[in-house]
Design an enzyme around this catalytic site. Structure first.
Site, short mmCIF file in Angstrom:
data_model
loop_
_atom_site.label_atom_id
_atom_site.label_comp_id
_atom_site.label_asym_id
_atom_site.label_seq_id
_atom_site.Cartn_x
_atom_site.Cartn_y
_atom_site.Cartn_z
CG ASP A 47 86.54 22.61 0.53
OD1 ASP A 47 86.19 23.57 -0.17
OD2 ASP A 47 85.82 21.62 0.75
CD GLU A 70 80.57 24.46 1.17
OE1 GLU A 70 81.16 24.66 0.09
OE2 GLU A 70 79.74 23.54 1.32
CG ASP A 123 81.36 26.34 -2.85
OD1 ASP A 123 82.28 25.80 -2.20
OD2 ASP A 123 80.33 25.73 -3.20
CB ILE A 125 86.30 23.02 -3.81
CG1 ILE A 125 87.79 23.31 -3.71
CG2 ILE A 125 86.08 22.01 -4.95
CD1 ILE A 125 88.63 22.04 -3.68
CG ASP A 126 79.92 24.73 -6.63
OD1 ASP A 126 79.31 23.95 -5.89
OD2 ASP A 126 79.42 25.26 -7.64
CB THR A 128 83.67 18.49 -2.79
OG1 THR A 128 82.36 18.10 -2.44
CG2 THR A 128 83.98 19.84 -2.18
CG HIS A 216 74.11 17.07 -5.12
ND1 HIS A 216 75.38 17.45 -5.45
CD2 HIS A 216 74.18 16.56 -3.87
CE1 HIS A 216 76.20 17.18 -4.44
NE2 HIS A 216 75.49 16.64 -3.47
CB SER A 240 80.90 22.80 -9.97
OG SER A 240 81.24 23.11 -11.32
CE LYS A 243 74.60 21.65 -12.13
NZ LYS A 243 75.80 21.12 -11.45
NE ARG A 257 71.25 22.39 -6.90
CZ ARG A 257 72.43 21.78 -7.12
NH1 ARG A 257 72.89 21.67 -8.35
NH2 ARG A 257 73.14 21.31 -6.13
CG ASP A 272 76.28 25.43 -3.49
OD1 ASP A 272 77.49 25.37 -3.75
OD2 ASP A 272 75.74 24.76 -2.59
P1 AMP Z 1 76.28 19.94 -8.07
O1 AMP Z 1 77.72 19.91 -8.41
O2 AMP Z 1 75.46 20.76 -9.00
O3 AMP Z 1 75.71 18.58 -7.85
O4 AMP Z 1 76.15 20.74 -6.73
C1 AMP Z 1 77.09 20.71 -5.72
C2 AMP Z 1 76.48 21.37 -4.51
O5 AMP Z 1 75.31 20.68 -4.13
C3 AMP Z 1 77.34 21.36 -3.31
O6 AMP Z 1 78.10 22.53 -3.24
C4 AMP Z 1 76.36 21.27 -2.15
O7 AMP Z 1 76.30 22.49 -1.44
C5 AMP Z 1 75.03 21.03 -2.80
N1 AMP Z 1 74.24 19.98 -2.18
C6 AMP Z 1 74.56 19.20 -1.13
N2 AMP Z 1 73.52 18.39 -0.80
C7 AMP Z 1 72.52 18.67 -1.65
C8 AMP Z 1 71.18 18.18 -1.81
N3 AMP Z 1 70.69 17.21 -1.04
N4 AMP Z 1 70.44 18.72 -2.80
C9 AMP Z 1 70.93 19.68 -3.60
N5 AMP Z 1 72.18 20.17 -3.50
C10 AMP Z 1 72.98 19.69 -2.55
MG MG Z 2 79.17 24.16 -3.46
#
Ligand code: AMP
Ligand code: MG
Length: 326
Positions: A47, A70, A123, A125-126, A128, A216, A240, A243, A257, A272
């Site tokens: 990161d 970030e 970002d 690393i989106d 992580t 998420h 990430s 999608k 989402r 994001d």
């Molecule tokens: P994904 O890979 O689509 O699940 O999204 C990853 C991103 O979700 C990360 O970069 C975070 O910034 C974000 N994230 C963290 N906590 C949450 C949450 N409670 N709801 C939605 N997104 C989140």
């Molecule tokens: Mg991210």
């Protein structure tokens, strides 16, 4: 040179270098048994390293531009973290041989947290959690002017290039410029293709994509919505902003989402969604929140004026928004 050519070239170079750094760290420090490991230090090192490289390259070419990323180097500067800082510096030196630990911290701290008329959002690393699972993750960069995303880059080192060959060659670079193009290519600029969303009109034929992490997004809600729309194909669960790329290239027709019940009031971060949204839009897709409002990148780091995210091929957008109302 066309307007934004230097921005496009610089952002691609930064994203490619940052993803090479991340892949190297993943290979060296995570190995194959990633799922069993609870040590998050590889992602911390990657990161910071990714952000240092991206911020340095952007600031060098565009010294006037604001950068909103970030991470910051506050913790990294603490003596107890010297071990981590040493590792970050080691990996950054593969790209910038003269880099010192001091440089690395100051490049990371080029990032600020206040929105201006023109800014980059990054970002490093989106996804992580995907990175730690040796799964999907992305390096995301976007240029925003007066609240409008102008340029978006997503480097997805682990995403298969050919949608018909999920086990085939990996590594996709998605690049979109407002009003001009949305393309996918490999990390060397080869196999370039213009992206366009699916033409699916009937919801039952659609494939949905969603987060892997149940914290998420509300998977159960997504499933109920799919049932309501008679969507029977299983969702593609991908970490990430990859999608967005998957919708842009027509592999999925919807990305939903809805905030998870574990954090129902969650507000999304601009880094994001900025890069991903333009990649889907310039491929013919539509991006709003789950109430149909356009994404607002002008009010700060948090997208306080939006709730959840809906990405579609455009054709299906209204019918999904209607289904979301009930
Ligand atoms: P994904 O890979 O689509 O699940 O999204 C990853 C991103 O979700 C990360 O970069 C975070 O910034 C974000 N994230 C963290 N906590 C949450 C949450 N409670 N709801 C939605 N997104 C989140
Ligand atoms: Mg991210």
């Amino acid at each position: 040179m066309d307007k934004y050519s230097l921005e496009v070239i610089t952002a691609i170079e930064a994203a490619v270098q940052a993803s090479e750094l991340c892949q190297k760290i993943r290979k060296d420090l995570i190995g194959e048994e990633s799922i069993l490991k609870s040590d998050r230090s590889p992602v911390t090192i990657a990161d910071y390293g990714s952000q240092a490289i991206v911020c340095k390259l952007i600031r060098e070419k565009f010294p006037e531009d604001t950068i909103i990323a970030e991470e910051d180097a506050k913790e990294l500067r603490e003596p107890v973290r010297s071990n981590i800082l040493e590792k970050v510096t080691h990996y950054v030196r593969a790209f910038i041989p003269t880099a010192s630990s001091k440089d690395v911290c100051s490049w990371i701290d080029f990032s600020s947290d206040s929105i201006t008329d023109r800014f980059w959002t990054i970002d490093p690393i989106d996804g992580t959690k995907g990175f730690l699972r040796s799964d999907q993750y992305a390096i995301a960069l976007a240029l925003v002017e007066k609240g409008v995303v102008i340029l978006g880059i997503l480097a997805c080192p682990n995403l298969y290039a050919d949608i018909h060959q999920p086990l085939g060659e990996k590594g996709c670079l998605f690049v979109a410029l407002r009003g001009k193009f949305s393309i996918q290519m490999d990390f060397k600029g080869g196999s370039k293709q213009t992206l366009s969303v699916s033409k699916i009109k009937n919801p039952p034929e659609a494939t949905m994509t969603e987060s892997v992490e149940p914290d998420h997004a509300d998977h159960l809600f997504h499933q109920r919505l799919a049932e309501k729309l008679n969507i029977s194909k299983p969702s593609l669960r991908i970490d990430s902003q990859a999608k967005y790329g998957v919708v842009a290239r027509g592999e999925a027709s919807l990305y939903l989402r809805v905030p998870s019940p574990s954090d129902p009031g969650y507000k999304e971060n601009i880094w994001d969604h900025a890069a991903g949204s333009i990649i889907a839009e310039e491929a013919g897709g539509k991006v709003t929140d789950i109430l149909g409002r356009p994404l607002d990148f002008s009010c700060g780091i948090k997208m306080i004026k939006n709730h959840g995210i809906l990405v579609s091929n455009g054709i299906l957008h209204e019918v999904v928004l209607e289904a979301l109302k009930i």
